[in-house]
Design a protein around this motif. Structure first.
Motif, mmCIF file in Angstrom:
data_model
loop_
_atom_site.group_PDB
_atom_site.id
_atom_site.type_symbol
_atom_site.label_atom_id
_atom_site.label_comp_id
_atom_site.label_asym_id
_atom_site.label_seq_id
_atom_site.Cartn_x
_atom_site.Cartn_y
_atom_site.Cartn_z
ATOM 1 N N UNK F 149 -16.053 34.645 43.939
ATOM 2 C CA UNK F 149 -16.604 35.918 44.378
ATOM 3 C C UNK F 149 -15.706 36.774 43.218
ATOM 4 N N UNK F 159 -12.203 46.699 50.843
ATOM 5 C CA UNK F 159 -11.879 45.570 49.228
ATOM 6 C C UNK F 159 -13.013 45.467 49.252
ATOM 7 N N UNK F 160 -14.090 45.569 48.745
ATOM 8 C CA UNK F 160 -15.415 44.431 48.677
ATOM 9 C C UNK F 160 -15.659 43.625 48.283
ATOM 10 N N UNK F 161 -15.478 41.742 49.190
ATOM 11 C CA UNK F 161 -15.747 40.853 48.279
ATOM 12 C C UNK F 161 -17.092 40.657 48.325
ATOM 13 N N UNK F 162 -17.385 40.208 47.303
ATOM 14 C CA UNK F 162 -19.077 40.251 45.868
ATOM 15 C C UNK F 162 -19.440 38.532 45.868
#
Lengths: 276, 276, 276, 276, 276, 276, 276
Positions: F149, F159-162
């Motif tokens: 990720x 906080x974006x977890x991609x």
């Protein structure tokens, strides 16, 4: 009848003996596995019922469904094994019948998908009859949760049949208290503190009168500086399905309190400039 | 003719005998399975008809469809088995013919999808001829439910042919009473209590006059504080397909009652500020 | 030439005999199956033509198409069988040629999809040349229904080529009478009953004059309480493709009747509040 | 009983011996692999717990889950091997049962997808109970992170059940300080420098009073030249979940400071030109 | 050299003989099939050219393309067969190389898709260089139709490269006459009959003057009762690509005729109500 | 113990000998391949580091990752080979376990996809920690680029977890100078040339004062003739991440210069026509 | 050592001889195929370079890429063949490793897709460095065309990394002259002919002054009868990338010419009706 004599009877006999032995073995294995499987499933459901606090009716539905699926799978395997004993490769027959098999496979897949999702909907109690839910874009009261389809009665009276496989995310609006939210605009000329204190008075009065209100209502503050009004937000927690009634009562009470205190709920404003 | 003598006739003979025995076995198995299958299907449909309360015509359609599919599948298996006896691997032949098979498989898949969905549409009575439904984005009266396509007559006269596989969610508007809903705006200067009492009078009068109304109509309260009006909601339950007529009557009656009581339905408002 | 003597001629001979017998069997089977198949197809189409009332030209097209497909499939199977006799596993050859086969398979799949859909479009008479339809997002008059593509002439003169596989839902606007619908707004100051009676007079007059009108027109009632007008709906049923002309006539007649009776079709209204 | 004598007992015996030896070998291998596997998993989790700083409860959940999956896979392989010893090709049986297998495979695939995603959600600590997150289009507070579904409580009280496989991107709003942003429009006639200095005074005062503010607030400058106002942006960093309260306080303080300093927050403007 | 004597030379010899015979057979079959195939393709294209009226250049392109594909496929089969004779299972080699094969297969699939679509685009004459078309969302003049990509020159000068596989529906705007349509609004105070007669006069005059007009223009009637104007529709059929010029001329002529006859094209209207 | 004597010990012995020889061969091959592979990977990374100018830390990460993957694949192949020696067809076992395999395969596929994309993100330096990027619809500063990720900190603090597989197109806003663009509307009554010269003066002054400006700003000209204003565009090139500050300064300076030169930034205009 | 004597050494020897012969054959075939392949590729590229007019650098890139791919494929086949000689079914090993293979296959597929598309982008010259293109939704100047990714510099300074497989339709704005288009609204009270002649004068003047204009500009006529203005369209053809500058010059010149000739560019109009 020279031809019949040519047949090697002894080989045939030996084969026949082996076949009969194999058949016996398969049947015995079948009976044992079935008995054990049924017992295991029964125990599993007993334990599950105790632990997860599932209602009796729901547990029975799931139990009989599991037993059915188990016995169908067993019978299927049983038949294939017997065919293999006679050297007819049944599974190859089915698999090889690519055209038909592929088509049926996809069809059956839909059914299985429906049943699997339905199973978990029931087991995890995501949905109950009489719940107000949003699934697959439909909004309404659940009328029936079947293994293939779920029926939802929309608020306009329409009955929606939703195949369970279409149900991925479930939004259940009947799981606890709900929120009542009213945004109210006051004039830029009004005093914010005065408006807030009037609003809080309304809230406190309603809070004691209306037993559907669980928490609040409270004035949060200035939510936005709009193009023509200062928006103030009021929030409450209500009993389930009473949120709309509470919101309606709040709006009426606020309007009347503002009229009494001469606080304006402003119309859209526009400044007109005359062209020089 | 030395060559013919070289052929091992005895082996050929034995093989021929085995083949004939196998053929006989297959034919007998075929007849037995067919007889049993037909009986099972007949019984199943009898029980289903009793339990699920399906009309006679519909049950016959489903019964004959099931029999057809069963016999086609049986014949297919029968042919493949006979070929296998002669050592022509027919299933491999079909499956192996990857190019053609794949293409046809996908084509046939669509057909099977149509038929499977059509089967359940009929069995679960999700759709009936004359129903007003919304499926696959089309809105209208069902004209025909076929095994491959469903025909829906849109309200503008268009006939929509919808392949059954396109039908996933079914919204059936002909399953019980419908809702009539009228949102009416009153002026911010009008008294809300007076408006509500006038509205309730209108509702009570209509409720006794109009036999299409099943429940209500009732005034719910202040639905919104709009930019120029206070919106009040009126709700009723009506007989199926009468919701629009009831709504139209409600609107006319409300307008006339408001005129008589001098309650204003306001136009959009705007406050004009002159630029200093 | 010791090497040639080493070859087991007798085994080769036996094999050759078996091969020749097999070839003969395949050819005979091929001829029989072809003859029977052709007969079955012919009979099927005769019965279909009687039952489904299909025009002669259309039946011929479908018949010859079916015969073609049948003979192509037969020849394909025939070739594969002959190769198998010589122990060249042709189907494995084709299937095994994964790279090329997969690619071609997908290409061919599109073609087959086109043809299958085209077949059903013709058979079920969903689409006819000269029909006004909406398919795959295109609106227009059908110019040609081919096995691969359907040509639709848009109203702006554009010719749309639609591959048949893109055609799922068919909306055919040339299957029976169409609806003419006119929504007309009157002033909030006008009397609704008077407006409705004027409208009904216009409708009755038009109904007798215009032979394209099949049913109505009738005044339904108050469809909406708009922001500046009370909307009244008028509905009629017309001959196919005449709905637009009828709507245009209705609009003109209503406008003129309203002018004569001094009923206002209102412009958008706005209440101007002067800022204190 | 000539037939029994025909059976080649010696061959059977030899086979039986081999089978027993094979069975023994499999069982021993099974036990060894299981013991080693369990040890490896235990050590792995010990090290993981130390390194990644995972809470005890979470580590236990992941540990027991991993052990379960490992033992299921082992038992599955064990059963298949034993069947193979008896020459029943179980895997072919399952794989060959194309229709059922394909359907179940897809169903099971969904479950596995859920569990795999759930595993990583827990391991990478992307989501915690009580976090405010946005996943799969749903906004709310996490109530439970299960292996199959995650439950999110929306702000309006709705409980969303989201299957883990639907969770790809996770937006976690509870990981550090948040931003408070207020855009405020002033009149084109006002002095920008004066407005900015008033705003900065407000910001500085709030910054000392409100302990939820971590950084700022600061006036950034002219964010846009709007159609009726000059937009000025104010930015602050706040403690987590306090951003909305800070924004509300900022708005109220700014409005009051502008009133005190006679800076106008303008209504929409329009220049009216009189037609000559 | 005891080892060499151990080799069974006779068996090797026999095998070698069989292999040589097989090779010869394959080569002869290859040559025959190629000759026949070429002849068949040539004849097919001759007949196609006569029947479908295809231009010489286009026929040559398609012919050589077909010959190329045919010979590539043949060579591929030829190589695989020869490898099989030597017992290297090449097809398994390629198919088995799952990783690489799958990846390449998908890549090649795109190419084949492009070529297949390009073939039909050329054969069915859906697209010609210089045509004005809409494909895959791009609007413009076709510059080149290749086997892999089609180049379309947008009206703003951009050159769009569209892979043929992206081309499904083709909207060809260069296939026959186009429609010119002008909707014109008149005041609610104007007489509709007078406006229509003025419009028809304009249309009749233009119809004789402009040779690009094929049919009409004609006044259809009242298309809509707008919020501020009565909309009247005028329709004409024009030569291809001349529709815009005709529409421009129509608009100019109508505007001038309305000015001369004092018919108003109204601005948006609004009724201003003064707040009591 | 007649049964043990029946076992053909000699055959067993021969087999055992072959097995031992095979095992030895496999182990030796394994060791050689591993040694060579490791050396090749090391050399590859050395050369890569020199050529592509990769930082030491990054190179180490990629190196150890590649070594890990290589050794896992080798061990997998090693185990399968050893099982094959003992005639347990492990690969068939795994592949044949269709249900489980398919499901796990899809799960693992996601992981592999993540890792492969992560590998290239690191290798091609598309993303660096501290970069301002837009990926998968998320906007923000990169906090961490992991193998599974990527973590992106949105500007609002989220906080974006991609998952890396979701990252296809990467828009990196931290690769060079950025553009500052201001569109400014002047009155139709103002002189365009005068406005442009005033704007250019502002630009020139700012250009010398603000060291964040790399190029320009320059007045491009009349970008649009709007409904109420003539829009003029000003463009500059700024240091990375300074574009917003420069734009804000530009807007403030322009507004003040226009005030000083009496150039109007007009409000929306409307011509009011009085109804005759 | 009875066991060693039991091994049939002679059979082993014969096998070893055959294996050595096979290995030799494979190696020789490998060398021949490689030499021929390299020569064919070199010749192909020479011819391609001459015919298609490809720059030297581009041809070298494509050439070395093709050689690399060819040698990788050859080595892969070579290794598999050698393993087959030793009776290790490597391809089955890889293919059978379903779980890993499937996952890697999908990953590799993406890479191959990237490379294939990149190959054609380079070969067909659809994209060149410095071109202004729109691909995959990104707009900007091409900075680099790699085999895996294409880098596009957006006009706002952002660098977009686009994997080649995401590039299907390519819109290249740097392939020839571009269009400059200005729509200008005049008052309904102005004379259209006069306005057009003024516009044409402006166009003619600009056409002689501005060397970036290739064709025109010309006045097309009345493009629309808007709600407040008569829209007239002006069109020109300009040198590539100069279209915006030309449009800006056109707008400025037209505005000034209209001011000089007292032609009004009207503001939005509204007719105000006073409520009776």
């Amino acid at each position: 009848m020279d031809f019949i004599e040519n047949i090697e009877w002894s080989v045939l006999m030996t084969n026949a003996g082996i076949i009969i032995l194999k058949l016996l073995g398969i049947i015995i294995a079948f009976l044992i596995v079935k008995a054990i499987g049924n017992k295991v499933i029964r125990k599993m459901f007993n334990r599950l019922q105790e632990r997860e606090n599932i209602s009796n009716g729901r547990a029975l539905t799931l139990h009989s469904l599991t037993l059915n699926i188990f016995s169908y799978v067993l019978i299927f395997i049983f038949i294939v094994m017997i065919f293999q004993v006679f050297n007819y490769n049944v599974s190859a027959l089915i698999a090889g019948a690519g055209v038909v098999g592929l088509a049926i496979g996809f069809g059956a897949q839909g059914l299985v998908s429906d049943v699997v999702t339905g199973f978990f909907l029931l087991l995890e109690k995501q949905i109950d009859v009489e719940d107000y839910v949003t699934v697959a874009g439909f909004d309404g009261i659940v009328e029936q949760v079947g293994l293939r389809t779920t029926q939802i009665r929309g608020f306009d009276g329409t009955l929606h049949y939703v195949p369970n496989r279409e149900i991925t995310n479930v939004s259940n609006h009947s799981r606890g208290n709900m929120r009542a939210l009213v945004d109210i605009g006051i004039s830029y000329d009004d005093d914010i503190d005065k408006a807030i204190s009037v609003l809080q008075d309304v809230c406190d009065k309603l809070s004691t009168e209306d037993e559907n209100i669980v928490e609040g209502p409270n004035v949060l503050g200035v939510q936005a500086l709009g193009s023509s009004d200062v928006v103030i937000r009021v929030l409450a927690k209500t009993k389930n399905m009473e949120q709309w009634a509470v919101e309606r009562n709040l709006r009426k009470a606020i309007k009347e309190a503002f009229d009494a205190n001469e606080i304006e709920i402003p119309y859209p404003h526009q400044v007109n400039v005359e062209k020089k």
